[in-house]
Motif scaffolding. Structure first.
Motif, PDB file in Angstrom:
ATOM      1  N   MET A 186     -35.361  37.309  54.498  1.00 21.19           N
ATOM      2  CA  MET A 186     -36.692  36.771  54.783  1.00 21.19           C
ATOM      3  C   MET A 186     -37.439  36.414  53.503  1.00 21.19           C
ATOM      4  O   MET A 186     -38.478  35.780  53.550  1.00 21.19           O
ATOM      5  CB  MET A 186     -37.497  37.793  55.582  1.00 21.19           C
ATOM      6  N   ASP A 187     -36.905  36.841  52.388  1.00 23.90           N
ATOM      7  CA  ASP A 187     -37.562  36.557  51.115  1.00 23.90           C
ATOM      8  C   ASP A 187     -36.777  35.477  50.366  1.00 23.90           C
ATOM      9  O   ASP A 187     -37.140  34.301  50.381  1.00 23.90           O
ATOM     10  CB  ASP A 187     -37.652  37.843  50.301  1.00 23.90           C
ATOM     11  N   GLU A 188     -35.649  35.898  49.743  1.00 24.57           N
ATOM     12  CA  GLU A 188     -34.906  34.957  48.914  1.00 24.57           C
ATOM     13  C   GLU A 188     -34.379  33.766  49.711  1.00 24.57           C
ATOM     14  O   GLU A 188     -34.409  32.622  49.252  1.00 24.57           O
ATOM     15  CB  GLU A 188     -33.739  35.670  48.220  1.00 24.57           C
ATOM     16  N   GLY A 189     -33.867  34.048  50.921  1.00 28.11           N
ATOM     17  CA  GLY A 189     -33.261  32.977  51.705  1.00 28.11           C
ATOM     18  C   GLY A 189     -34.250  31.908  52.125  1.00 28.11           C
ATOM     19  O   GLY A 189     -33.972  30.702  52.013  1.00 28.11           O
ATOM     20  N   LEU A 190     -35.428  32.316  52.618  1.00 22.50           N
ATOM     21  CA  LEU A 190     -36.447  31.334  53.001  1.00 22.50           C
ATOM     22  C   LEU A 190     -36.979  30.596  51.784  1.00 22.50           C
ATOM     23  O   LEU A 190     -37.298  29.399  51.856  1.00 22.50           O
ATOM     24  CB  LEU A 190     -37.580  32.028  53.747  1.00 22.50           C
ATOM     25  N   ASN A 191     -37.084  31.292  50.653  1.00 21.67           N
ATOM     26  CA  ASN A 191     -37.496  30.610  49.423  1.00 21.67           C
ATOM     27  C   ASN A 191     -36.464  29.559  49.016  1.00 21.67           C
ATOM     28  O   ASN A 191     -36.814  28.456  48.567  1.00 21.67           O
ATOM     29  CB  ASN A 191     -37.673  31.628  48.287  1.00 21.67           C
ATOM     30  N   SER A 192     -35.167  29.893  49.162  1.00 23.39           N
ATOM     31  CA  SER A 192     -34.113  28.925  48.824  1.00 23.39           C
ATOM     32  C   SER A 192     -34.159  27.723  49.758  1.00 23.39           C
ATOM     33  O   SER A 192     -33.944  26.579  49.326  1.00 23.39           O
ATOM     34  CB  SER A 192     -32.738  29.599  48.909  1.00 23.39           C
ATOM     35  N   PHE A 193     -34.434  27.968  51.034  1.00 26.42           N
ATOM     36  CA  PHE A 193     -34.565  26.875  51.984  1.00 26.42           C
ATOM     37  C   PHE A 193     -35.703  25.942  51.577  1.00 26.42           C
ATOM     38  O   PHE A 193     -35.546  24.714  51.555  1.00 26.42           O
ATOM     39  CB  PHE A 193     -34.813  27.439  53.388  1.00 26.42           C
ATOM     40  N   ASN A 194     -36.851  26.502  51.238  1.00 29.11           N
ATOM     41  CA  ASN A 194     -37.989  25.680  50.829  1.00 29.11           C
ATOM     42  C   ASN A 194     -37.728  24.987  49.495  1.00 29.11           C
ATOM     43  O   ASN A 194     -38.192  23.851  49.278  1.00 29.11           O
ATOM     44  CB  ASN A 194     -39.248  26.541  50.745  1.00 29.11           C
ATOM     45  N   GLU A 195     -36.994  25.651  48.611  1.00 32.18           N
ATOM     46  CA  GLU A 195     -36.640  25.014  47.332  1.00 32.18           C
ATOM     47  C   GLU A 195     -35.750  23.799  47.561  1.00 32.18           C
ATOM     48  O   GLU A 195     -35.972  22.726  46.984  1.00 32.18           O
ATOM     49  CB  GLU A 195     -35.925  26.019  46.437  1.00 32.18           C
ATOM     50  N   ASP A 196     -34.721  23.962  48.404  1.00 32.07           N
ATOM     51  CA  ASP A 196     -33.837  22.827  48.710  1.00 32.07           C
ATOM     52  C   ASP A 196     -34.634  21.681  49.337  1.00 32.07           C
ATOM     53  O   ASP A 196     -34.427  20.505  49.014  1.00 32.07           O
ATOM     54  CB  ASP A 196     -32.730  23.264  49.669  1.00 32.07           C
ATOM     55  N   ARG A 197     -35.542  22.040  50.213  1.00 29.88           N
ATOM     56  CA  ARG A 197     -36.330  21.012  50.900  1.00 29.88           C
ATOM     57  C   ARG A 197     -37.260  20.283  49.928  1.00 29.88           C
ATOM     58  O   ARG A 197     -37.414  19.060  49.993  1.00 29.88           O
ATOM     59  CB  ARG A 197     -37.137  21.676  52.012  1.00 29.88           C
ATOM     60  N   TYR A 198     -37.847  21.020  49.024  1.00 29.53           N
ATOM     61  CA  TYR A 198     -38.714  20.397  48.020  1.00 29.53           C
ATOM     62  C   TYR A 198     -37.919  19.441  47.130  1.00 29.53           C
ATOM     63  O   TYR A 198     -38.353  18.316  46.855  1.00 29.53           O
ATOM     64  CB  TYR A 198     -39.389  21.466  47.160  1.00 29.53           C
ATOM     65  N   MET A 199     -36.743  19.902  46.680  1.00 32.56           N
ATOM     66  CA  MET A 199     -35.942  19.076  45.780  1.00 32.56           C
ATOM     67  C   MET A 199     -35.493  17.788  46.469  1.00 32.56           C
ATOM     68  O   MET A 199     -35.481  16.717  45.843  1.00 32.56           O
ATOM     69  CB  MET A 199     -34.724  19.871  45.297  1.00 32.56           C
ATOM     70  N   GLU A 200     -35.164  17.864  47.751  1.00 32.58           N
ATOM     71  CA  GLU A 200     -34.767  16.653  48.472  1.00 32.58           C
ATOM     72  C   GLU A 200     -35.941  15.709  48.678  1.00 32.58           C
ATOM     73  O   GLU A 200     -35.774  14.492  48.698  1.00 32.58           O
ATOM     74  CB  GLU A 200     -34.165  17.031  49.822  1.00 32.58           C
ATOM     75  N   THR A 201     -37.131  16.283  48.838  1.00 32.23           N
ATOM     76  CA  THR A 201     -38.329  15.444  49.006  1.00 32.23           C
ATOM     77  C   THR A 201     -38.739  14.813  47.683  1.00 32.23           C
ATOM     78  O   THR A 201     -39.082  13.627  47.622  1.00 32.23           O
ATOM     79  CB  THR A 201     -39.489  16.289  49.562  1.00 32.23           C
ATOM     80  N   LYS A 202     -38.709  15.600  46.613  1.00 34.06           N
ATOM     81  CA  LYS A 202     -39.133  15.130  45.297  1.00 34.06           C
ATOM     82  C   LYS A 202     -38.101  14.187  44.674  1.00 34.06           C
ATOM     83  O   LYS A 202     -38.458  13.207  44.017  1.00 34.06           O
ATOM     84  CB  LYS A 202     -39.358  16.336  44.378  1.00 34.06           C
ATOM     85  N   TYR A 203     -36.820  14.497  44.884  1.00 37.58           N
ATOM     86  CA  TYR A 203     -35.745  13.700  44.286  1.00 37.58           C
ATOM     87  C   TYR A 203     -34.766  13.282  45.397  1.00 37.58           C
ATOM     88  O   TYR A 203     -33.635  13.808  45.481  1.00 37.58           O
ATOM     89  CB  TYR A 203     -35.018  14.501  43.212  1.00 37.58           C
ATOM     90  N   PRO A 204     -35.166  12.370  46.258  1.00 36.06           N
ATOM     91  CA  PRO A 204     -34.362  12.038  47.441  1.00 36.06           C
ATOM     92  C   PRO A 204     -33.008  11.411  47.126  1.00 36.06           C
ATOM     93  O   PRO A 204     -32.094  11.470  47.954  1.00 36.06           O
ATOM     94  CB  PRO A 204     -35.258  11.055  48.205  1.00 36.06           C
TER      95      PRO A 204
END
Length: 380
Positions: free
Chosen positions: A1-19
């Protein structure tokens, strides 16, 4: 609930910022990235590779394990990467708008508090109106693998295409089914898509898509939102013969498996032994970074001294911790005929074998017990 959700949001941010960033960009592969097919995948695929490297070998563990029960290899691959992959799967199933609203509701309900996994589940089920047992009870609580297969695609008189989808994996879940158009650059554009109901392991269902003259393939999850263990059974061409077989792509050494090509790898080699002297040949195989269900390798070599074809070959079938296969080799040998003479003969060996690895999931995950059974057939 901590590291995994943070990794999910990190991946999502990177795809949005650098599509347009690719897997090659994510690992700074440079020009070699295109040679290894890294430019065909988004940067998020790094999470998928981290998970499937372990899962394809049966080394993965359930996300419900306590932190000190994970192996050192699995802590990063499971806690961080698999969690991110599963929540991306859930987002694809619910749809981005509904998923985002669910997460906002969860945040508002539990900010500045200490929610448990059960609290997260209750909040998501309430906001989505969905019963998510397949997600929380199976994907989170077990290490069972996901594997959907597209069995057939038939044109119907009503102008639709009827697609039969099978759950060949070990856990229930919904599949994302699409009709796509592949351009000359290899990129695929989704023309139509639908989501199956939750399919239990071993079960099949059928869904329909509108027929399109532009569609070149029917594909399960072309965006790789579902962390499947097998990507080789997800697509069917819209026309032609051998519609499930993709063109062969030959590359050097090894690489990453791609469902869009049947990959084969090669490497020139040279070898020497006392009887055949110098030999040269080619190592051919289909092995990639993630382990496949069926792997083969053949290494023919030509001896300049004996003018014979020698070499090695192997064929293996894998299923989690079970491996069965056969390996063989063929070389020259000198036999003693008498006190002062020898004759050259051929040495040939075939070894069938089966191996199973017993690995506790929780109590002692770093301890393993391997049982092997081998046989051999030799001719001289």
């Amino acid at each position: 609930m901590d590291e995994g959700l943070n990794s999910f949001n990190e991946d999502r941010y990177m795809e949005t910022k650098y599509p347009n960033a690719t897997l090659g960009d994510a690992i700074s592969a440079g020009p070699i990235g295109s040679k290894l097919n890294l430019d065909q995948y988004s940067q998020r695929y790094l999470s998928d590779l981290s998970y499937r490297f372990n899962a394809s070998r049966g080394y993965d563990q359930a996300l419900s394990c306590h932190s000190d029960e994970f192996t050192s290899m699995n802590y990063g691959a499971m806690v961080y990467k698999k969690t991110a992959l599963l929540f991306n799967y859930l987002k694809a199933y619910l749809g981005e708008e509904k998923f985002d609203q669910c997460m906002r509701n969860y945040y508002e309900e539990w900010k500045f508090k200490h929610p448990s996994p059960d609290d997260l589940r209750a909040s998501l089920e309430k906001s989505s109106g969905e019963y998510l047992s397949w997600f929380f009870d199976e994907l989170i609580q077990t290490s069972d693998k996901i594997d959907f297969a597209l069995k057939s695609a038939r044109n119907k008189e009503d102008g639709s295409v009827r697609l039969k989808v099978s759950n060949s994996g070990q856990t229930a879940g919904p599949a994302l089914v699409t009709a796509v158009k592949r351009g000359e650059d290899g990129k695929e554009i989704v023309l139509a898509q639908t989501t199956t109901p939750v399919i239990a392991p071993g079960q099949r269902t059928e869904v329909s898509l509108p027929a399109s003259a532009e569609a070149t393939h029917y594909v399960i999850d072309p965006s790789l939102d579902i962390p499947q263990i097998n990507l080789r059974n997800d697509r069917i061409r819209s026309s032609g013969i051998l519609r499930k077989v993709e063109p062969v792509q030959i590359s050097l050494l090894t690489g990453i498996d791609t469902p869009r090509r049947s990959r084969m790898f090669m490497l020139p080699i040279a070898a020497w032994n006392e009887y055949d002297k110098w030999m040269t040949g080619l190592w051919l195989h289909n092995k990639t970074i993630t382990r496949k269900a069926i792997e083969w390798s053949v290494t023919p070599m030509y001896s300049f001294s004996t003018q014979q074809i020698n070499g090695f070959a192997s064929l293996e079938w894998h299923r989690d911790l079970l491996t069965a296969g056969a390996r063989g080799q063929r070389f020259s040998l000198l036999n003693q005929k008498g006190s002062f003479s020898t004759e050259q003969t051929r040495y040939e060996l075939v070894e069938p074998y089966i191996s199973y690895t017993f690995r506790p999931q929780l109590a002692a995950p770093n301890n393993t017990l391997v049982i092997d059974a081998e046989g051999s057939i030799q001719t001289v």
